[in-house]
Design an enzyme around this catalytic site. Structure first.
Site, short mmCIF file in Angstrom:
data_model
loop_
_atom_site.label_atom_id
_atom_site.label_comp_id
_atom_site.label_asym_id
_atom_site.label_seq_id
_atom_site.Cartn_x
_atom_site.Cartn_y
_atom_site.Cartn_z
N ASP A 194 0.74 -1.42 -0.04
CA ASP A 194 0.11 0.01 -0.13
C ASP A 194 0.78 1.16 -0.23
O ASP A 194 1.65 1.47 0.85
CB ASP A 194 -1.37 0.03 1.58
CG ASP A 194 -1.90 1.06 1.15
OD1 ASP A 194 -2.99 1.38 0.45
OD2 ASP A 194 -1.37 1.96 2.05
N TYR A 229 3.24 10.28 0.36
CA TYR A 229 4.10 9.28 1.44
C TYR A 229 5.69 9.64 1.20
O TYR A 229 6.71 10.07 2.23
CB TYR A 229 4.39 8.01 1.30
CG TYR A 229 2.64 7.52 2.13
CD1 TYR A 229 2.19 7.89 2.89
CD2 TYR A 229 2.24 5.34 2.42
CE1 TYR A 229 0.82 7.74 3.07
CE2 TYR A 229 1.02 5.63 2.02
CZ TYR A 229 -0.02 5.95 2.78
OH TYR A 229 -1.10 5.60 3.52
N LYS A 275 -2.56 6.02 -4.24
CA LYS A 275 -3.66 6.91 -3.45
C LYS A 275 -3.64 8.59 -4.66
O LYS A 275 -2.02 9.10 -4.23
CB LYS A 275 -3.64 6.80 -2.63
CG LYS A 275 -3.09 6.09 -1.17
CD LYS A 275 -4.10 5.84 0.08
CE LYS A 275 -3.49 4.68 1.16
NZ LYS A 275 -2.61 4.73 0.66
N HIS A 298 -7.47 9.78 -1.56
CA HIS A 298 -6.46 9.19 -0.24
C HIS A 298 -7.46 10.05 0.53
O HIS A 298 -7.87 9.21 1.64
CB HIS A 298 -5.27 10.16 -0.53
CG HIS A 298 -4.37 9.48 1.01
ND1 HIS A 298 -2.94 9.83 0.25
CD2 HIS A 298 -5.11 9.38 2.05
CE1 HIS A 298 -2.80 9.08 2.56
NE2 HIS A 298 -3.62 9.14 2.98
N1 LIG Z 1 -5.67 6.03 4.63
C1 LIG Z 1 -4.94 6.88 5.00
O1 LIG Z 1 -5.21 7.91 5.72
C2 LIG Z 1 -3.70 6.21 6.15
C3 LIG Z 1 -3.82 6.08 7.19
C4 LIG Z 1 -2.31 5.96 7.58
C5 LIG Z 1 -1.68 4.51 7.98
N2 LIG Z 1 -2.18 4.15 6.33
C6 LIG Z 1 -1.60 2.97 5.10
O2 LIG Z 1 -2.23 1.61 6.31
C7 LIG Z 1 -0.05 1.20 7.43
C8 LIG Z 1 -0.49 0.46 8.03
O3 LIG Z 1 -0.72 2.23 9.81
P1 LIG Z 1 0.03 1.75 10.80
O4 LIG Z 1 1.52 1.55 10.19
O5 LIG Z 1 -0.15 2.79 11.35
O6 LIG Z 1 -0.41 0.17 11.00
P2 LIG Z 1 0.23 -0.13 12.11
O7 LIG Z 1 0.21 -1.70 12.12
O8 LIG Z 1 -1.05 -0.07 13.35
O9 LIG Z 1 1.03 0.62 13.29
C9 LIG Z 1 2.48 -0.25 13.03
C10 LIG Z 1 3.30 0.23 14.02
O10 LIG Z 1 3.40 -0.78 14.61
C11 LIG Z 1 4.52 -1.52 15.37
N3 LIG Z 1 4.72 -3.00 14.70
C12 LIG Z 1 4.77 -3.47 13.80
N4 LIG Z 1 4.71 -4.31 14.04
C13 LIG Z 1 4.88 -5.19 14.96
C14 LIG Z 1 4.95 -6.05 15.79
N5 LIG Z 1 4.68 -7.52 15.02
N6 LIG Z 1 4.63 -6.11 17.07
C15 LIG Z 1 4.91 -4.88 18.29
N7 LIG Z 1 4.92 -4.43 16.92
C16 LIG Z 1 4.36 -3.86 15.48
C17 LIG Z 1 5.53 -0.86 13.66
O11 LIG Z 1 6.33 -0.07 15.05
P3 LIG Z 1 8.04 -1.23 14.21
O12 LIG Z 1 8.75 0.46 14.13
O13 LIG Z 1 9.04 -1.02 15.74
O14 LIG Z 1 8.50 -2.17 13.79
C18 LIG Z 1 5.15 0.52 13.76
O15 LIG Z 1 5.60 1.16 14.32
C19 LIG Z 1 0.36 2.40 6.73
O16 LIG Z 1 1.68 2.34 6.40
C20 LIG Z 1 -0.23 3.13 5.31
O17 LIG Z 1 0.25 2.24 4.11
C21 LIG Z 1 -3.71 4.74 5.80
#
Ligand SMILES: NC(=O)c1ccc[n+]([C@@H]2O[C@H](COP(=O)([O-])OP(=O)(O)OC[C@H]3O[C@@H](n4cnc5c(N)ncnc54)[C@H](OP(=O)(O)O)[C@@H]3O)[C@@H](O)[C@H]2O)c1
Length: 312
Positions: free
Chosen positions: A52, A57, A86, A119
């Site tokens: 994604d 970004y 997006k 987006h």
């Molecule tokens: N449409 C939108 O407006 C929007 C907004 C936000 C996000 N998104 C999309 O959604 C994706 C995911 O969002 P998100 O990054 O917030 O998701 P998330 O999976 O809730 O959070 C990611 C965070 O969790 C930690 N993490 C990852 N794997 C882990 C594990 N196995 N155990 C413990 N902690 C873990 C990571 O830490 P580490 O850094 O230490 O690995 C990272 O800081 C984004 O990359 C983006 O593509 C879209």
């Protein structure tokens, strides 16, 4: 052979025969360019086949570079990965959509996209400034373009064959319904924040009825602590089933019929987050009974994202 219960390989069909989206996806919202490259390669190596991206970004070039190298090294065909990007808020005007799409495609070094999303439903002042503000710091919105105008421009991209499916992100049910009803090509995917503290049950029900895939972001609550990774119910289930809290949260998301995006930034985290397996029904029921409610992203109200990397 892949077991039907193998959540890691689970794919959800998209409407209009627009292919299948791997339920477990890797999100590329990563601020550091070098880390974008290593994390994307690690995700591909761990088994992720859904990526994604977003022009906002600022790292489509790095993601493209990592994908090209990873596909070649792993002998993986383009058709075996699913890539989304997006359209940003400052490109909502019809005449800006195709150039923005082509620019993303070029940065990603791809010939086609599996999915292109609007987006957010908020149009900003058109132009190259992604965050246009007045002198008081207020966002400059564009009142001269409707979401339906932008949607029609996305439909044209599908007609031209370089984009297999289109959808929306950061919409509420009230915003989605009129687009669904007016659309010539229906939204295939809706990407929103969703997790046990924000289950978006009504939106999910609507999406299931219409054959739209709900693609959940922030399934681990952005990894914030305290937060869902330390929720006592999630932790107790994790201990009981011999999985980590992250694996429990991701399995719950896939088993309730959503696709889901997570952002591991190391090889070990990528392997952990990919290695999910089905939870027993009793555990799913327990998670569904969690009463805590929390929205982490206000982007749905303003179009202004909360976690955008600052770049020079
Ligand atoms: N449409 C939108 O407006 C929007 C907004 C936000 C996000 N998104 C999309 O959604 C994706 C995911 O969002 P998100 O990054 O917030 O998701 P998330 O999976 O809730 O959070 C990611 C965070 O969790 C930690 N993490 C990852 N794997 C882990 C594990 N196995 N155990 C413990 N902690 C873990 C990571 O830490 P580490 O850094 O230490 O690995 C990272 O800081 C984004 O990359 C983006 O593509 C879209």
């Amino acid at each position: 052979m892949v077991e039907p219960t193998d959540l890691r390989m689970s794919r959800i069909p998209l409407i209009h025969g627009a292919g299948q989206i791997p339920a477990l996806g890797f999100g590329t919202l990563i601020s550091d360019p070098a880390l974008t490259i290593t994390a994307t390669r690690d995700a591909l190596d761990a088994g992720f086949r859904h990526f994604d991206c977003a022009e906002r970004y600022g790292n489509e070039r790095e993601v493209g570079q990592a994908l090209q190298a990873g596909l070649a090294a792993g002998n993986i065909a383009r058709k075996d990965v699913f890539v989304t990007t997006k359209l940003w808020n400052s490109n909502h005007r019809s005449e800006r959509v195709a150039p923005a799409f082509e620019a993303s495609l070029a940065r990603l070094a791809l010939q086609y996209l599996d999915l292109y999303l609007i987006h957010t439903p908020f149009a900003f002042q058109p132009g190259d400034d992604q965050d246009p503000r007045d002198q008081n710091g207020n966002v400059l919105y564009d009142r001269d373009v409707t979401l339906l105008d932008t949607w029609k421009a996305l439909e044209t991209l599908v007609d031209h064959g370089k984009c297999r499916a289109i959808g929306l992100s950061d919409v509420t049910l009230d915003t989605l319904k009129p687009i669904y009803e007016s659309a010539r090509i229906k939204p295939a995917v809706v990407q929103v924040e969703s997790h046990p503290y924000l289950p978006e049950t009504e939106l999910l029900e609507y999406c299931k009825q219409k054959g739209i895939v709900l693609l959940a972001f922030a399934p681990l609550g952005h990894g914030m602590r305290p937060g869902m990774l330390e929720d006592p119910i999630i932790s107790a289930i994790a201990a009981r089933v011999g999985k980590t809290p992250a694996q429990v949260l991701l399995a719950w998301a896939v088993q309730r019929g959503t696709a889901v995006l997570t952002t591991p930034k190391s090889a070990a985290r990528a392997r952990e987050s990919f290695n999910i397996s089905p939870l027993p029904q009793a555990a799913l029921d327990e998670i569904n009974r969690i009463q805590t409610r929390q929205r982490l992203n206000q982007v749905v109200n303003t179009g202004v994202p909360g976690f955008i990397p600052k770049r020079a």
